[in-house]
Design a protein around this motif. Structure first.
Motif, PDB file in Angstrom:
ATOM      1  N   ILE A 170       0.833  -1.213   0.000  1.00 50.18           N
ATOM      2  CA  ILE A 170       0.000   0.000   0.000  1.00 50.18           C
ATOM      3  C   ILE A 170       0.861   1.254   0.000  1.00 50.18           C
ATOM      4  O   ILE A 170       0.558   2.228  -0.699  1.00 50.18           O
ATOM      5  CB  ILE A 170      -0.926   0.007   1.225  1.00 50.18           C
ATOM      6  N   ILE A 171       1.933   1.233   0.744  1.00 53.98           N
ATOM      7  CA  ILE A 171       2.775   2.424   0.871  1.00 53.98           C
ATOM      8  C   ILE A 171       3.437   2.797  -0.453  1.00 53.98           C
ATOM      9  O   ILE A 171       3.390   3.976  -0.863  1.00 53.98           O
ATOM     10  CB  ILE A 171       3.826   2.214   1.990  1.00 53.98           C
ATOM     11  N   PRO A 172       4.066   1.864  -1.205  1.00 55.18           N
ATOM     12  CA  PRO A 172       4.600   2.243  -2.521  1.00 55.18           C
ATOM     13  C   PRO A 172       3.547   2.760  -3.486  1.00 55.18           C
ATOM     14  O   PRO A 172       3.829   3.650  -4.297  1.00 55.18           O
ATOM     15  CB  PRO A 172       5.219   0.925  -3.033  1.00 55.18           C
ATOM     16  N   VAL A 173       2.319   2.229  -3.411  1.00 57.63           N
ATOM     17  CA  VAL A 173       1.253   2.707  -4.293  1.00 57.63           C
ATOM     18  C   VAL A 173       0.920   4.169  -3.997  1.00 57.63           C
ATOM     19  O   VAL A 173       0.730   4.976  -4.906  1.00 57.63           O
ATOM     20  CB  VAL A 173      -0.003   1.820  -4.148  1.00 57.63           C
ATOM     21  N   MET A 174       0.865   4.527  -2.727  1.00 51.19           N
ATOM     22  CA  MET A 174       0.577   5.922  -2.358  1.00 51.19           C
ATOM     23  C   MET A 174       1.715   6.841  -2.788  1.00 51.19           C
ATOM     24  O   MET A 174       1.481   7.959  -3.263  1.00 51.19           O
ATOM     25  CB  MET A 174       0.328   6.013  -0.855  1.00 51.19           C
ATOM     26  N   ILE A 175       2.939   6.372  -2.631  1.00 45.49           N
ATOM     27  CA  ILE A 175       4.085   7.181  -3.069  1.00 45.49           C
ATOM     28  C   ILE A 175       4.055   7.372  -4.578  1.00 45.49           C
ATOM     29  O   ILE A 175       4.279   8.483  -5.089  1.00 45.49           O
ATOM     30  CB  ILE A 175       5.404   6.516  -2.626  1.00 45.49           C
ATOM     31  N   TYR A 189      -3.072  12.856  -0.326  1.00 41.94           N
ATOM     32  CA  TYR A 189      -3.729  11.956   0.622  1.00 41.94           C
ATOM     33  C   TYR A 189      -3.870  12.649   1.968  1.00 41.94           C
ATOM     34  O   TYR A 189      -3.027  13.463   2.374  1.00 41.94           O
ATOM     35  CB  TYR A 189      -2.926  10.659   0.788  1.00 41.94           C
ATOM     36  N   GLU A 190      -4.941  12.294   2.666  1.00 44.18           N
ATOM     37  CA  GLU A 190      -5.159  12.814   4.008  1.00 44.18           C
ATOM     38  C   GLU A 190      -4.260  12.082   5.000  1.00 44.18           C
ATOM     39  O   GLU A 190      -3.752  10.992   4.722  1.00 44.18           O
ATOM     40  CB  GLU A 190      -6.632  12.642   4.408  1.00 44.18           C
ATOM     41  N   TYR A 191      -4.104  12.669   6.184  1.00 43.74           N
ATOM     42  CA  TYR A 191      -3.235  12.060   7.190  1.00 43.74           C
ATOM     43  C   TYR A 191      -3.746  10.682   7.613  1.00 43.74           C
ATOM     44  O   TYR A 191      -2.958   9.756   7.847  1.00 43.74           O
ATOM     45  CB  TYR A 191      -3.130  12.981   8.420  1.00 43.74           C
ATOM     46  N   TYR A 192      -5.078  10.523   7.730  1.00 48.81           N
ATOM     47  CA  TYR A 192      -5.617   9.246   8.169  1.00 48.81           C
ATOM     48  C   TYR A 192      -5.312   8.142   7.149  1.00 48.81           C
ATOM     49  O   TYR A 192      -5.205   6.956   7.522  1.00 48.81           O
ATOM     50  CB  TYR A 192      -7.124   9.347   8.412  1.00 48.81           C
ATOM     51  N   VAL A 242      -1.816   6.916   7.946  1.00 46.90           N
ATOM     52  CA  VAL A 242      -1.815   6.162   9.206  1.00 46.90           C
ATOM     53  C   VAL A 242      -2.414   4.779   9.005  1.00 46.90           C
ATOM     54  O   VAL A 242      -1.844   3.763   9.443  1.00 46.90           O
ATOM     55  CB  VAL A 242      -2.588   6.948  10.292  1.00 46.90           C
ATOM     56  N   THR A 243      -3.562   4.713   8.340  1.00 45.30           N
ATOM     57  CA  THR A 243      -4.207   3.408   8.144  1.00 45.30           C
ATOM     58  C   THR A 243      -3.392   2.522   7.209  1.00 45.30           C
ATOM     59  O   THR A 243      -3.401   1.293   7.363  1.00 45.30           O
ATOM     60  CB  THR A 243      -5.625   3.595   7.578  1.00 45.30           C
ATOM     61  N   ALA A 244      -2.689   3.107   6.241  1.00 46.88           N
ATOM     62  CA  ALA A 244      -1.842   2.301   5.354  1.00 46.88           C
ATOM     63  C   ALA A 244      -0.727   1.629   6.143  1.00 46.88           C
ATOM     64  O   ALA A 244      -0.427   0.437   5.947  1.00 46.88           O
ATOM     65  CB  ALA A 244      -1.252   3.181   4.253  1.00 46.88           C
ATOM     66  N   ARG A 280     -10.515   3.595   8.169  1.00 46.73           N
ATOM     67  CA  ARG A 280     -10.335   4.310   6.910  1.00 46.73           C
ATOM     68  C   ARG A 280     -11.693   4.665   6.300  1.00 46.73           C
ATOM     69  O   ARG A 280     -11.892   5.784   5.815  1.00 46.73           O
ATOM     70  CB  ARG A 280      -9.525   3.438   5.941  1.00 46.73           C
ATOM     71  N   ILE A 281     -12.632   3.722   6.323  1.00 45.95           N
ATOM     72  CA  ILE A 281     -13.967   3.983   5.780  1.00 45.95           C
ATOM     73  C   ILE A 281     -14.678   5.059   6.596  1.00 45.95           C
ATOM     74  O   ILE A 281     -15.312   5.974   6.035  1.00 45.95           O
ATOM     75  CB  ILE A 281     -14.794   2.683   5.761  1.00 45.95           C
ATOM     76  N   TYR A 282     -14.576   4.975   7.925  1.00 48.54           N
ATOM     77  CA  TYR A 282     -15.236   5.962   8.785  1.00 48.54           C
ATOM     78  C   TYR A 282     -14.671   7.360   8.553  1.00 48.54           C
ATOM     79  O   TYR A 282     -15.427   8.330   8.396  1.00 48.54           O
ATOM     80  CB  TYR A 282     -15.072   5.556  10.255  1.00 48.54           C
ATOM     81  N   CYS A 283     -13.352   7.476   8.522  1.00 47.14           N
ATOM     82  CA  CYS A 283     -12.730   8.791   8.316  1.00 47.14           C
ATOM     83  C   CYS A 283     -13.067   9.352   6.940  1.00 47.14           C
ATOM     84  O   CYS A 283     -13.294  10.564   6.795  1.00 47.14           O
ATOM     85  CB  CYS A 283     -11.212   8.683   8.484  1.00 47.14           C
ATOM     86  N   SER A 284     -13.106   8.500   5.930  1.00 44.10           N
ATOM     87  CA  SER A 284     -13.440   8.956   4.580  1.00 44.10           C
ATOM     88  C   SER A 284     -14.854   9.513   4.519  1.00 44.10           C
ATOM     89  O   SER A 284     -15.085  10.602   3.968  1.00 44.10           O
ATOM     90  CB  SER A 284     -13.281   7.799   3.588  1.00 44.10           C
TER      91      SER A 284
END
Length: 443
Positions: free
Chosen positions: A233-238, A248-251, A254-256, A421-425
């Motif tokens: 997940i982390i390389p995909v976000m980068i 991306y938001e901070y949450y 964190v969730t990733a 992640r779903i709740y924060c979104s």
């Protein structure tokens, strides 16, 4: 020089480059087979195989790149042309509504965006994508392991293994291309405006990431495999930040991280290591290549969905068209087709297994493109990361392996992170909607 002259230049350039690359490929393959250094040293084997694969892919990509440069230099697209070469060049490099392979009509069906879907609708759609991906790829993984590990018996009673994984990739891609192409012929689709060459980028990265993944397993230890699979997940976000300038938001960060930690704990605490070997430099290079290329694939596909509004079926057809071309040329230049077809003629059961694998792979690809188009690459990678855990959990149930306390804590952490992640979104979306309503009232 008229359009006819330019077409002749393109054809000559294409044939000349194919001959040169094919000759170089044969020389390298001959050298690798005759030189004892490369035969006896496993440290160099993967490098030679990688070079051969890249040269095979270059038979398509390098002429395409030079033709693209020539088309821009000669201002080819400014001249009218009615021939097949002119139409093909325009479809490859221009797009912009030109009639092409992926277009059947100008009908545009209404599509609801993620902002227009209710929370219930979005959850149901997410569950549908989740179940489709899990069923397709859990079945595909079981069949893939069966084909690559079982012995096939011929009419004479001789037993042998099938070891050419790139041929299986080709079979998977050709069936997916035929299925999506047939669907486009019978089903009305939106106008296709994407230049065809843009599909080549994610097609190449997808093929090479699969190859790097298989090769890396020979050179890395079990904990290293687990850590790499769990932290995708982390390389995909980068990559999303680099390629698409996605914020991306901070949450989300964190969730990733929490999902990656949870999956690592679960895999290490639940699965019995199959490879106790040490991690080598070659393994780390291949594993890094796998993570980099795999994260680029989904990110680039999401960029095409966003920029051109391409449908899932059009994406599936375009990507697999280039995948078929790249793998077919590579197999042909390495003389792999003849040996594969010989194996198929001697082992009819292998043909049936190939058809089953290809069907599951094609269905899984359809769910992949649909999920990315609706939820983006990060959500897709989260679903596929959970798939790794489900496959291990299924193995624990079937073979009665024990799940440790550490593995159970990892499962709880993963599902907590997903729901967080779903709740924060949804919470952030509701806040933005209230702010927009408040601004409209003031105006």
């Amino acid at each position: 020089m008229g359009n006819y002259g330019r077409d002749v230049v393109i054809c000559v350039l294409l044939l000349f480059l194919i001959c040169i690359i094919y000759g170089i490929t044969q020389l390298i393959e001959l050298f690798s087979e005759s030189d004892d250094i490369f035969k006896n040293s496993t440290s160099f084997n993967w490098v030679i195989r990688l070079c051969l694969n890249i040269l095979g892919y270059s038979t398509i990509l390098l002429p395409g790149f030079l033709i693209y440069k020539y088309v821009r230099y000669s201002k080819y697209l400014q001249y009218e042309g009615k021939g097949c070469i002119s139409r093909l060049v325009r479809a490859c490099f221009l797009g912009s509504g030109e009639a092409g392979l992926l277009e059947t009509t100008v009908y545009i069906p209404p599509q609801a965006s993620s902002n227009q879907r209710t929370i219930t609708q979005e959850m149901l759609l997410l569950i549908y994508c989740f179940l489709g991906l899990q069923f397709s790829y859990l079945t595909w993984g079981y069949l893939q392991e069966k084909v690559m590990t079982q012995e096939y018996t011929d009419a004479m009673g001789n037993k042998t293994h099938f070891q050419d994984s790139q041929f299986l990739v080709f079979v998977n891609r050709i069936l997916a291309f035929l299925m999506s192409g047939l669907y486009l012929l019978v089903q009305r689709q939106p106008r296709h405006t994407t230049p065809l060459y843009k599909y080549a980028f994610c097609s190449l990265s997808n093929i090479m990431s699969s190859w790097c993944q298989y090769e890396a397993l020979k050179y890395v230890s079990f904990p290293t495999q687990v850590l790499a699979k769990a932290s995708k997940i982390i390389p995909v976000m980068i990559m999303g930040r680099i390629v698409s300038r996605t914020t991306y938001e901070y949450y989300e960060y964190v969730t990733a991280v929490l999902i990656s930690i949870g999956m690592t704990l679960f895999m290490l605490g639940s699965a019995e290591p199959k490879n106790e070997g040490t991690t080598t430099l070659s393994g780390l290079i291949l594993l890094g290549g796998y993570l980099l290329l795999d994260s680029f694939t989904s990110t680039w596909q999401n960029a095409l969905f966003t920029e051109y509004g391409v449908t899932s079926i059009q994406m599936m057809c375009g990507v697999n068209m280039f995948s078929c071309l790249l793998t077919a040329l590579s197999l042909f230049e390495q003389s792999s087709f003849s040996s594969a077809f010989t194996f198929m003629s001697k082992h009819p059961s292998f043909v049936i297994d190939c058809l089953l694998i290809s069907t599951c792979s094609a269905a899984g690809q359809l769910y992949i493109f649909y999920t990315i188009s609706k939820f983006g690459p990060v959500t897709f990678v989260i679903i596929m990361t959970i798939r790794q855990g489900l496959s291990i959990l299924l193995s624990c149930v079937i073979y009665q392996h024990q799940i440790t306390v550490l593995g159970g804590f990892g499962v709880v952490l993963v599902f907590f992170s997903v729901f967080l992640r779903i709740y924060c979104s949804n919470r952030l979306r509701a806040i933005k909607r209230r702010r927009a309503e408040a601004m409209s009232i003031k105006d």
